[in-house]
Design a protein around this motif. Structure first.
Motif, PDB file in Angstrom:
ATOM      1  N   MET A   1      27.354  27.008  -5.859  1.00 18.11           N
ATOM      2  CA  MET A   1      27.584  27.289  -7.262  1.00 18.11           C
ATOM      3  C   MET A   1      27.273  28.764  -7.532  1.00 18.11           C
ATOM      4  N   PRO A   2      28.255  29.550  -7.967  1.00 17.68           N
ATOM      5  CA  PRO A   2      27.983  30.957  -8.279  1.00 17.68           C
ATOM      6  C   PRO A   2      27.162  31.087  -9.560  1.00 17.68           C
ATOM      7  N   ILE A   3      26.347  32.103  -9.601  1.00 17.47           N
ATOM      8  CA  ILE A   3      25.536  32.364 -10.788  1.00 17.47           C
ATOM      9  C   ILE A   3      25.514  33.867 -11.032  1.00 17.47           C
ATOM     10  N   THR A   4      25.610  34.253 -12.294  1.00 12.84           N
ATOM     11  CA  THR A   4      25.513  35.662 -12.666  1.00 12.84           C
ATOM     12  C   THR A   4      24.523  35.787 -13.820  1.00 12.84           C
ATOM     13  N   LEU A   5      23.872  36.920 -13.905  1.00 13.54           N
ATOM     14  CA  LEU A   5      22.949  37.189 -14.995  1.00 13.54           C
ATOM     15  C   LEU A   5      23.757  37.577 -16.222  1.00 13.54           C
ATOM     16  N   GLU A   6      23.590  36.857 -17.313  1.00  8.29           N
ATOM     17  CA  GLU A   6      24.312  37.138 -18.550  1.00  8.29           C
ATOM     18  C   GLU A   6      23.630  38.262 -19.329  1.00  8.29           C
ATOM     19  N   ASN A   7      22.338  38.091 -19.627  1.00  5.58           N
ATOM     20  CA  ASN A   7      21.594  39.126 -20.346  1.00  5.58           C
ATOM     21  C   ASN A   7      20.109  38.801 -20.286  1.00  5.58           C
ATOM     22  N   VAL A   8      19.317  39.722 -20.804  1.00  3.65           N
ATOM     23  CA  VAL A   8      17.883  39.507 -20.994  1.00  3.65           C
ATOM     24  C   VAL A   8      17.667  39.496 -22.501  1.00  3.65           C
ATOM     25  N   GLY A   9      17.043  38.442 -23.013  1.00  4.66           N
ATOM     26  CA  GLY A   9      16.797  38.310 -24.442  1.00  4.66           C
ATOM     27  C   GLY A   9      15.379  38.705 -24.798  1.00  4.66           C
ATOM     28  N   ILE A  10      15.251  39.459 -25.895  1.00  9.17           N
ATOM     29  CA  ILE A  10      13.941  39.944 -26.325  1.00  9.17           C
ATOM     30  C   ILE A  10      13.824  39.786 -27.842  1.00  9.17           C
ATOM     31  N   ALA A  11      12.769  39.107 -28.287  1.00  4.21           N
ATOM     32  CA  ALA A  11      12.485  39.014 -29.720  1.00  4.21           C
ATOM     33  C   ALA A  11      11.808  40.305 -30.165  1.00  4.21           C
ATOM     34  N   VAL A  12      12.270  40.856 -31.282  1.00  3.84           N
ATOM     35  CA  VAL A  12      11.745  42.128 -31.780  1.00  3.84           C
ATOM     36  C   VAL A  12      11.352  41.992 -33.241  1.00  3.84           C
ATOM     37  N   ARG A  13      10.486  42.888 -33.693  1.00 14.23           N
ATOM     38  CA  ARG A  13      10.085  42.825 -35.100  1.00 14.23           C
ATOM     39  C   ARG A  13      11.023  43.631 -35.992  1.00 14.23           C
ATOM     40  N   ASP A  14      11.722  44.650 -35.454  1.00 11.82           N
ATOM     41  CA  ASP A  14      12.625  45.476 -36.256  1.00 11.82           C
ATOM     42  C   ASP A  14      13.898  45.716 -35.439  1.00 11.82           C
ATOM     43  N   LEU A  15      14.942  44.956 -35.739  1.00 13.48           N
ATOM     44  CA  LEU A  15      16.179  45.023 -34.963  1.00 13.48           C
ATOM     45  C   LEU A  15      16.802  46.413 -35.011  1.00 13.48           C
ATOM     46  N   ASP A  16      16.870  47.010 -36.193  1.00 14.58           N
ATOM     47  CA  ASP A  16      17.529  48.314 -36.320  1.00 14.58           C
ATOM     48  C   ASP A  16      16.795  49.398 -35.533  1.00 14.58           C
ATOM     49  N   ALA A  17      15.477  49.413 -35.595  1.00 17.62           N
ATOM     50  CA  ALA A  17      14.705  50.407 -34.846  1.00 17.62           C
ATOM     51  C   ALA A  17      14.866  50.215 -33.338  1.00 17.62           C
ATOM     52  N   THR A  18      14.925  48.975 -32.907  1.00 17.23           N
ATOM     53  CA  THR A  18      15.075  48.694 -31.475  1.00 17.23           C
ATOM     54  C   THR A  18      16.473  49.076 -30.998  1.00 17.23           C
ATOM     55  N   ILE A  19      17.483  48.811 -31.804  1.00 20.15           N
ATOM     56  CA  ILE A  19      18.845  49.246 -31.468  1.00 20.15           C
ATOM     57  C   ILE A  19      18.883  50.766 -31.345  1.00 20.15           C
ATOM     58  N   ALA A  20      18.278  51.461 -32.295  1.00 18.40           N
ATOM     59  CA  ALA A  20      18.271  52.931 -32.265  1.00 18.40           C
ATOM     60  C   ALA A  20      17.622  53.459 -30.986  1.00 18.40           C
ATOM     61  N   PHE A  21      16.501  52.864 -30.582  1.00 16.73           N
ATOM     62  CA  PHE A  21      15.807  53.271 -29.358  1.00 16.73           C
ATOM     63  C   PHE A  21      16.720  53.127 -28.143  1.00 16.73           C
ATOM     64  N   LEU A  56      23.380  44.719 -26.539  1.00 15.68           N
ATOM     65  CA  LEU A  56      23.550  46.095 -26.057  1.00 15.68           C
ATOM     66  C   LEU A  56      23.919  46.056 -24.585  1.00 15.68           C
ATOM     67  N   GLN A  57      24.728  47.015 -24.165  1.00 17.45           N
ATOM     68  CA  GLN A  57      25.181  47.044 -22.770  1.00 17.45           C
ATOM     69  C   GLN A  57      24.856  48.380 -22.133  1.00 17.45           C
ATOM     70  N   THR A  58      24.507  48.325 -20.844  1.00 18.67           N
ATOM     71  CA  THR A  58      24.243  49.547 -20.088  1.00 18.67           C
ATOM     72  C   THR A  58      25.565  50.272 -19.828  1.00 18.67           C
ATOM     73  N   PRO A  59      25.517  51.594 -19.631  1.00 17.28           N
ATOM     74  CA  PRO A  59      26.744  52.362 -19.424  1.00 17.28           C
ATOM     75  C   PRO A  59      27.578  51.899 -18.225  1.00 17.28           C
ATOM     76  N   ASP A  60      26.927  51.334 -17.199  1.00 20.54           N
ATOM     77  CA  ASP A  60      27.686  50.880 -16.027  1.00 20.54           C
ATOM     78  C   ASP A  60      28.384  49.543 -16.260  1.00 20.54           C
ATOM     79  N   GLY A  61      28.111  48.897 -17.398  1.00 19.62           N
ATOM     80  CA  GLY A  61      28.757  47.646 -17.738  1.00 19.62           C
ATOM     81  C   GLY A  61      28.176  46.417 -17.079  1.00 19.62           C
ATOM     82  N   HIS A  62      27.097  46.565 -16.310  1.00 26.83           N
ATOM     83  CA  HIS A  62      26.547  45.427 -15.566  1.00 26.83           C
ATOM     84  C   HIS A  62      25.356  44.756 -16.246  1.00 26.83           C
ATOM     85  N   GLY A  63      24.668  45.423 -17.136  1.00 24.04           N
ATOM     86  CA  GLY A  63      23.473  44.844 -17.743  1.00 24.04           C
ATOM     87  C   GLY A  63      23.579  44.769 -19.258  1.00 24.04           C
ATOM     88  N   GLN A  64      23.026  43.698 -19.822  1.00 23.45           N
ATOM     89  CA  GLN A  64      23.002  43.548 -21.271  1.00 23.45           C
ATOM     90  C   GLN A  64      21.624  43.096 -21.733  1.00 23.45           C
TER      91      GLN A  64
END
Length: 147
Positions: A1-21, A56-64
């Motif tokens: 069975m193939p498996i791929t990493l979809e993303n890493v999920g992180i709970a944050v207190r301020d979404l906009d500030a974390t996006i900006a970072f 959010l996605q990394t510039p290489d397109g492999h990580g989210q």
């Protein structure tokens, strides 16, 4: 069975500030949404689950990264994670210029936990505490400079 990493999920207190970072570091915002309803409660295992999310996605397109800011139930504040604690540890990024990356992080008030170290003349490494206490590792591959 193939498996791929979809993303890493992180709970944050301020979404906009974390996006900006993370976008200042070079990740791109793929999308934002607000999720709630029975399906969200069932999938996550929280009654009345309601959150603002961003991917959010990394510039290489492999990580989210998928970031969540909980509306309900209330987010639970905990002590900042330490590097030796069991559980989610850190998010690591390979960077071309560690000093430039640290300058971007500093503009967001995020500084190294101790400093920048060199591992066997192979990598420059540092851990810093990002938004919402997220531990972020930067690694600069020194072999690229010699190539």
């Amino acid at each position: 069975m193939p498996i791929t990493l979809e993303n890493v999920g992180i709970a944050v207190r301020d979404l906009d500030a974390t996006i900006a970072f993370f976008t200042d570091l070079g990740l791109s915002l793929v999308g934002r949404d607000e999720v709630s309803g029975e399906w969200a409660s069932t999938a996550v295992g929280l009654d009345g689950n309601h959150a603002r999310i961003a991917v959010l996605q990394t510039p290489d397109g492999h990580g989210q990264l998928e970031l969540f800011e909980y509306i309900h139930p209330d987010a639970i504040e905990t002590s900042p994670t330490l590097p030796n604690e069991i559980g989610m540890h850190r998010v690591a990024f390979q960077v071309d210029d560690i000093e430039a990356s640290l300058a971007i992080a500093a503009r967001h008030g995020c500084l190294p936990l101790r400093g920048v170290a060199t591992y066997q003349d192979l990598y420059k490494l540092t851990y810093l505490r990002g938004p919402s206490g997220i531990i972020v590792m930067f690694a600069q591959d020194l072999r690229k400079e010699r190539a």
